[in-house]
Design an enzyme around this catalytic site. Structure first.
Site, PDB file in Angstrom:
ATOM      1  N   LYS A  40     -11.046  -0.901  -1.556  1.00  0.00           N
ATOM      2  CA  LYS A  40     -10.807  -1.774  -0.404  1.00  0.00           C
ATOM      3  C   LYS A  40     -11.949  -1.551   0.605  1.00  0.00           C
ATOM      4  CE  LYS A  40      -5.871  -0.813  -0.952  1.00  0.00           C
ATOM      5  NZ  LYS A  40      -4.705  -0.103  -0.415  1.00  0.00           N
ATOM      6  N   ASP A  47       0.871  -1.159   0.000  1.00  0.00           N
ATOM      7  CA  ASP A  47       0.000   0.000   0.000  1.00  0.00           C
ATOM      8  C   ASP A  47       0.924   1.229   0.000  1.00  0.00           C
ATOM      9  OD1 ASP A  47      -2.325   1.646   0.437  1.00  0.00           O
ATOM     10  OD2 ASP A  47      -1.682   1.822   2.525  1.00  0.00           O
ATOM     11  N   LEU A  48       0.389   2.397  -0.319  1.00  0.00           N
ATOM     12  CA  LEU A  48       1.251   3.588  -0.397  1.00  0.00           C
ATOM     13  C   LEU A  48       1.145   4.481   0.856  1.00  0.00           C
ATOM     14  CD1 LEU A  48       3.100   5.450  -2.172  1.00  0.00           C
ATOM     15  CD2 LEU A  48       0.987   6.539  -2.949  1.00  0.00           C
ATOM     16  N   ASP A  49      -0.027   5.131   0.972  1.00  0.00           N
ATOM     17  CA  ASP A  49      -0.198   6.115   2.054  1.00  0.00           C
ATOM     18  C   ASP A  49      -0.141   5.444   3.432  1.00  0.00           C
ATOM     19  OD1 ASP A  49      -0.773   8.430   0.358  1.00  0.00           O
ATOM     20  OD2 ASP A  49      -2.643   7.410  -0.138  1.00  0.00           O
ATOM     21  N   THR A  67       2.102  10.057   4.268  1.00  0.00           N
ATOM     22  CA  THR A  67       1.103  10.993   3.728  1.00  0.00           C
ATOM     23  C   THR A  67      -0.243  10.904   4.445  1.00  0.00           C
ATOM     24  OG1 THR A  67       0.787   9.295   2.080  1.00  0.00           O
ATOM     25  CG2 THR A  67       1.956  11.266   1.367  1.00  0.00           C
ATOM     26  N   SER A  85      -2.655   0.603  -4.285  1.00  0.00           N
ATOM     27  CA  SER A  85      -3.116   1.772  -3.528  1.00  0.00           C
ATOM     28  C   SER A  85      -4.457   2.284  -4.044  1.00  0.00           C
ATOM     29  CB  SER A  85      -2.070   2.882  -3.662  1.00  0.00           C
ATOM     30  OG  SER A  85      -2.597   4.114  -3.230  1.00  0.00           O
ATOM     31  N   ALA A  86      -5.226   2.875  -3.140  1.00  0.00           N
ATOM     32  CA  ALA A  86      -6.512   3.480  -3.526  1.00  0.00           C
ATOM     33  C   ALA A  86      -6.315   4.884  -4.086  1.00  0.00           C
ATOM     34  CB  ALA A  86      -7.433   3.558  -2.307  1.00  0.00           C
ATOM     35  N   GLU A  91      -0.005  -3.333   4.676  1.00  0.00           N
ATOM     36  CA  GLU A  91      -1.128  -2.396   4.792  1.00  0.00           C
ATOM     37  C   GLU A  91      -1.168  -1.690   6.140  1.00  0.00           C
ATOM     38  OE1 GLU A  91      -3.689  -0.793   3.872  1.00  0.00           O
ATOM     39  OE2 GLU A  91      -3.989  -1.436   1.816  1.00  0.00           O
ATOM     40  N   ASP A  92      -1.584  -0.439   6.129  1.00  0.00           N
ATOM     41  CA  ASP A  92      -1.780   0.283   7.395  1.00  0.00           C
ATOM     42  C   ASP A  92      -3.262   0.516   7.688  1.00  0.00           C
ATOM     43  OD1 ASP A  92      -2.214   2.228   5.366  1.00  0.00           O
ATOM     44  OD2 ASP A  92      -1.903   3.807   6.859  1.00  0.00           O
ATOM     45  N   LYS A 131      -8.855   5.497   6.194  1.00  0.00           N
ATOM     46  CA  LYS A 131      -7.591   4.965   5.661  1.00  0.00           C
ATOM     47  C   LYS A 131      -7.874   3.851   4.655  1.00  0.00           C
ATOM     48  CE  LYS A 131      -4.417   6.202   9.345  1.00  0.00           C
ATOM     49  NZ  LYS A 131      -3.561   5.707  10.432  1.00  0.00           N
TER      50      LYS A 131
HETATM   51  C1  BG6 Z   1      -5.577   5.843   0.323  1.00  0.00           C
HETATM   52  C2  BG6 Z   1      -5.591   6.652   1.597  1.00  0.00           C
HETATM   53  O1  BG6 Z   1      -4.300   5.314   0.128  1.00  0.00           O
HETATM   54  O2  BG6 Z   1      -5.913   6.654  -0.796  1.00  0.00           O
HETATM   55  C3  BG6 Z   1      -6.928   7.353   1.767  1.00  0.00           C
HETATM   56  O3  BG6 Z   1      -5.362   5.800   2.696  1.00  0.00           O
HETATM   57  C4  BG6 Z   1      -7.231   8.177   0.517  1.00  0.00           C
HETATM   58  O4  BG6 Z   1      -6.869   8.180   2.908  1.00  0.00           O
HETATM   59  C5  BG6 Z   1      -7.185   7.290  -0.706  1.00  0.00           C
HETATM   60  O5  BG6 Z   1      -8.526   8.767   0.631  1.00  0.00           O
HETATM   61  C6  BG6 Z   1      -7.438   8.062  -2.000  1.00  0.00           C
HETATM   62  O6  BG6 Z   1      -6.364   8.912  -2.214  1.00  0.00           O
HETATM   63  P1  BG6 Z   1      -6.335  10.133  -3.221  1.00  0.00           P
HETATM   64  O7  BG6 Z   1      -4.885  10.544  -3.213  1.00  0.00           O
HETATM   65  O8  BG6 Z   1      -6.777   9.597  -4.549  1.00  0.00           O
HETATM   66  O9  BG6 Z   1      -7.273  11.152  -2.692  1.00  0.00           O
HETATM   67 MG    MG Z   2      -2.632   3.235   3.585  1.00  0.00          MG
END
Ligand code: BG6
Ligand code: MG
Length: 219
Positions: A146, A10-12, A18, A115-116, A170-171, A46
């Site tokens: 997710k 996962d990224l964030d 972030t 990542s989302a 994943e966090d 998240k």
């Molecule tokens: C996820 C984050 O990785 O991405 C969420 O954990 C975030 O908090 C989601 O809403 C969507 O991200 P973005 O950058 O497309 O707004």
């Molecule tokens: Mg995350």
């Protein structure tokens, strides 16, 4: 010889720090709507898409707005979020991430992003780690967010590795659930209690040693 596993990150909140910026940007939106929004509420967001995150905040505050207003709030949130990323560089990479990425590369293990976020690629570019990823699946590529496993299933498919041989870092609760639904190995990064559904838990990557990574590769 090493077996090939898929290592899906996962990224964030896993690779880069972030999650705090997402929180600050959402907090501003919530404040503007007179909705109380705490760090505890933020856990629900998240791993969740931008659109769904706004709906959750509106549900929390029992506030209803027209679609046009929602669209404006989504743009506002993203602009505010991006303003925190303007000067982003490799210093934003979370502790212990680089040694793990380097170790997996040395062992020729396929690495993917799952990542989302729709901002994933520029973040990987700014932090200088784009080249580590053999596949990238982000919020632009999936329909179902997710805890739907779509993002991870797509990543494993791109890497040509079976779900059972895939490992997800994943966090978020939603992300851990997505990995479990996909029958992948789920590794929670963060608070153990919050992420109790994960198969393995680490506070952060500094706690993960090469013996554990070897075990994942050869298991
Ligand atoms: C996820 C984050 O990785 O991405 C969420 O954990 C975030 O908090 C989601 O809403 C969507 O991200 P973005 O950058 O497309 O707004
Ligand atoms: Mg995350």
């Amino acid at each position: 010889m090493n077996r090939k596993k898929a290592f899906i990150f996962d990224l964030d909140g896993v690779i880069v720090d972030t999650a705090k910026y997402h929180f600050l940007a959402w907090k501003k939106i919530a404040d503007g709507l007179g909705i109380d929004f705490t760090l505890e509420h933020n856990e629900l967001l998240k791993g969740v898409s931008r659109v769904r995150s706004l709906d959750i905040i509106l549900e929390l505050g029992k506030v209803e707005v027209f679609q046009e207003e929602k669209d404006k709030l989504l743009v506002q949130k993203n602009e505010d979020y991006l303003s925190y990323l303007v000067d982003m560089d490799e210093s934003e990479i979370l502790p212990g991430v680089m040694p793990v990425l380097n170790f997996l590369k040395e062992k020729n293990q396929p690495i993917a992003l799952g990542s989302a976020s729709k901002n994933a690629k520029p973040i990987l570019e700014k932090t200088g780690i784009l080249s580590f990823f053999d596949a990238i699946v982000d919020g632009n590529d999936v329909v179902n967010a997710k805890p739907d496993p779509e993002v991870f299933l797509h990543a494993a498919r791109l890497l040509n590795v079976d779900n059972e041989d895939s490992i997800v870092f994943e966090d978020s609760v939603a992300g851990v659930q997505a990995a479990n639904i996909a029958k992948m190995i789920s590794i929670g990064i963060g608070d153990k209690e919050t992420l109790h559904e994960a198969q393995y838990n680490f506070k952060d990557f500094t706690e993960m040693n090469s013996t554990f990574l070897e075990f994942l590769i050869n298991e």
